[in-house]
Scaffold this active site. Sequence first.
Site, PDB file in Angstrom:
ATOM      1  N   ARG A  12      84.552  66.118  43.548  1.00 46.67           N
ATOM      2  CA  ARG A  12      83.905  66.654  44.748  1.00 46.67           C
ATOM      3  C   ARG A  12      84.677  66.333  46.021  1.00 46.67           C
ATOM      4  O   ARG A  12      85.383  65.340  46.090  1.00 46.67           O
ATOM      5  CB  ARG A  12      82.479  66.077  44.901  1.00 46.67           C
ATOM      6  CG  ARG A  12      81.482  66.602  43.895  1.00 46.67           C
ATOM      7  CD  ARG A  12      80.108  65.969  44.123  1.00 46.67           C
ATOM      8  NE  ARG A  12      79.141  66.419  43.153  1.00 46.67           N
ATOM      9  CZ  ARG A  12      78.370  67.490  43.288  1.00 46.67           C
ATOM     10  NH1 ARG A  12      78.459  68.206  44.386  1.00 46.67           N
ATOM     11  NH2 ARG A  12      77.521  67.837  42.346  1.00 46.67           N
ATOM     12  N   LEU A  13      84.490  67.205  46.991  1.00 49.84           N
ATOM     13  CA  LEU A  13      84.935  66.948  48.353  1.00 49.84           C
ATOM     14  C   LEU A  13      83.683  66.833  49.212  1.00 49.84           C
ATOM     15  O   LEU A  13      82.859  67.745  49.246  1.00 49.84           O
ATOM     16  CB  LEU A  13      85.830  68.080  48.854  1.00 49.84           C
ATOM     17  CG  LEU A  13      86.417  67.939  50.273  1.00 49.84           C
ATOM     18  CD1 LEU A  13      87.760  68.665  50.371  1.00 49.84           C
ATOM     19  CD2 LEU A  13      85.485  68.462  51.351  1.00 49.84           C
ATOM     20  N   TYR A  95      92.156  42.331  43.241  1.00 49.18           N
ATOM     21  CA  TYR A  95      93.159  42.812  42.288  1.00 49.18           C
ATOM     22  C   TYR A  95      94.479  42.066  42.483  1.00 49.18           C
ATOM     23  O   TYR A  95      94.870  41.768  43.618  1.00 49.18           O
ATOM     24  CB  TYR A  95      93.387  44.309  42.468  1.00 49.18           C
ATOM     25  CG  TYR A  95      92.577  45.192  41.538  1.00 49.18           C
ATOM     26  CD1 TYR A  95      91.311  44.808  41.085  1.00 49.18           C
ATOM     27  CD2 TYR A  95      93.079  46.423  41.125  1.00 49.18           C
ATOM     28  CE1 TYR A  95      90.580  45.625  40.241  1.00 49.18           C
ATOM     29  CE2 TYR A  95      92.348  47.255  40.279  1.00 49.18           C
ATOM     30  CZ  TYR A  95      91.104  46.846  39.843  1.00 49.18           C
ATOM     31  OH  TYR A  95      90.377  47.655  39.001  1.00 49.18           O
ATOM     32  N   GLY A 102      91.176  51.558  43.204  1.00 46.11           N
ATOM     33  CA  GLY A 102      90.837  52.861  43.767  1.00 46.11           C
ATOM     34  C   GLY A 102      90.324  52.730  45.193  1.00 46.11           C
ATOM     35  O   GLY A 102      89.515  51.852  45.493  1.00 46.11           O
ATOM     36  N   ILE A 103      90.786  53.613  46.065  1.00 45.01           N
ATOM     37  CA  ILE A 103      90.373  53.556  47.461  1.00 45.01           C
ATOM     38  C   ILE A 103      88.872  53.749  47.593  1.00 45.01           C
ATOM     39  O   ILE A 103      88.238  53.187  48.497  1.00 45.01           O
ATOM     40  CB  ILE A 103      91.142  54.600  48.308  1.00 45.01           C
ATOM     41  CG1 ILE A 103      90.825  54.453  49.799  1.00 45.01           C
ATOM     42  CG2 ILE A 103      90.863  56.019  47.818  1.00 45.01           C
ATOM     43  CD1 ILE A 103      91.194  53.118  50.393  1.00 45.01           C
ATOM     44  N   ASP A 104      88.263  54.525  46.699  1.00 49.61           N
ATOM     45  CA  ASP A 104      86.818  54.737  46.765  1.00 49.61           C
ATOM     46  C   ASP A 104      86.072  53.420  46.553  1.00 49.61           C
ATOM     47  O   ASP A 104      85.139  53.087  47.294  1.00 49.61           O
ATOM     48  CB  ASP A 104      86.379  55.796  45.753  1.00 49.61           C
ATOM     49  CG  ASP A 104      86.917  55.554  44.339  1.00 49.61           C
ATOM     50  OD1 ASP A 104      87.820  54.715  44.159  1.00 49.61           O
ATOM     51  OD2 ASP A 104      86.427  56.226  43.411  1.00 49.61           O
ATOM     52  N   ARG A 105      86.501  52.647  45.573  1.00 47.16           N
ATOM     53  CA  ARG A 105      85.855  51.362  45.313  1.00 47.16           C
ATOM     54  C   ARG A 105      86.076  50.392  46.475  1.00 47.16           C
ATOM     55  O   ARG A 105      85.161  49.672  46.887  1.00 47.16           O
ATOM     56  CB  ARG A 105      86.373  50.769  44.010  1.00 47.16           C
ATOM     57  CG  ARG A 105      85.953  51.556  42.761  1.00 47.16           C
ATOM     58  CD  ARG A 105      86.707  51.079  41.529  1.00 47.16           C
ATOM     59  NE  ARG A 105      86.484  49.658  41.277  1.00 47.16           N
ATOM     60  CZ  ARG A 105      87.266  48.916  40.494  1.00 47.16           C
ATOM     61  NH1 ARG A 105      88.332  49.462  39.910  1.00 47.16           N
ATOM     62  NH2 ARG A 105      86.998  47.627  40.301  1.00 47.16           N
ATOM     63  N   THR A 178      67.982  63.895  17.260  1.00 48.88           N
ATOM     64  CA  THR A 178      69.369  63.578  17.622  1.00 48.88           C
ATOM     65  C   THR A 178      69.616  63.671  19.122  1.00 48.88           C
ATOM     66  O   THR A 178      70.316  62.831  19.707  1.00 48.88           O
ATOM     67  CB  THR A 178      70.339  64.510  16.866  1.00 48.88           C
ATOM     68  OG1 THR A 178      70.155  64.321  15.478  1.00 48.88           O
ATOM     69  CG2 THR A 178      71.782  64.199  17.222  1.00 48.88           C
TER      70      THR A 178
END
Length: 247
Positions: A12-13, A95, A102-105, A178
Amino acid sequence: MKNLWLDIGNTRLKYWITENGQVIEQAAELHLQSPADLLLGLIQHFKALKLQKAGVSSVQDAKSNERIQKILKRLNIPVVFAKVHAEYAGLKCGYDAPAQLGIDRWLQVLAAARNPAQKYCIISCGTALTIDLADGLQHLGGYILPNLYLQRDSLIQNTKGIKIPDAAFDDLSPGRNTIDAVHHGILLSLLSTIEKVMDKYPSKLILTGGDAPLFAQYLQRYQPEIETDLLLKGLQVYIQALSASKN
């Protein structure tokens, strides 16, 4: 003063337009693996807003980011792509090689972990389920797991004879068919992982992402907080800290 805040994720953006700190417009769209093309369709709209600056978080590869940067140059405003640092705005990255986080994290932790005396568990319930731990302003690292739908898709692709339609992940009881067995099992596995982490690292639990409300209802004993648009809030913190360092 109007500013643009862009979050370009795996699928997504998302963007915010803020004016004097208040959100006046926001949207989120699937970019179908071509965020630059989606951005190209938005650029005239952004130009008409007469923006002052833009902050960008992008998990795309270098080639895609280069194209995104070229498109944003058409706005003729300062554009800052957020990066992971060993230490930034008081927050230390856990890290060994910060650039691999990741830049998001990183931005989500930057937004959430602001109290030096508090321990945090920040979980993003998006394309992947990511878990990040912080002890005050020290990021400790984390975990990455396939989300509900990736796990289900993997099972469909690798199990002959099982056809799993879309269904709600809304129950933890043993499945009596199932379809339910698959959905309830996947949800149980992710919740069990979160509970294991929380029991080992007692923390303030913060959930973000589209599936945050679903997970929150099963994690009430940890008193979870749901933070919408945590990444975009982190991007604002990042840009504010950058501006402060230049003054």
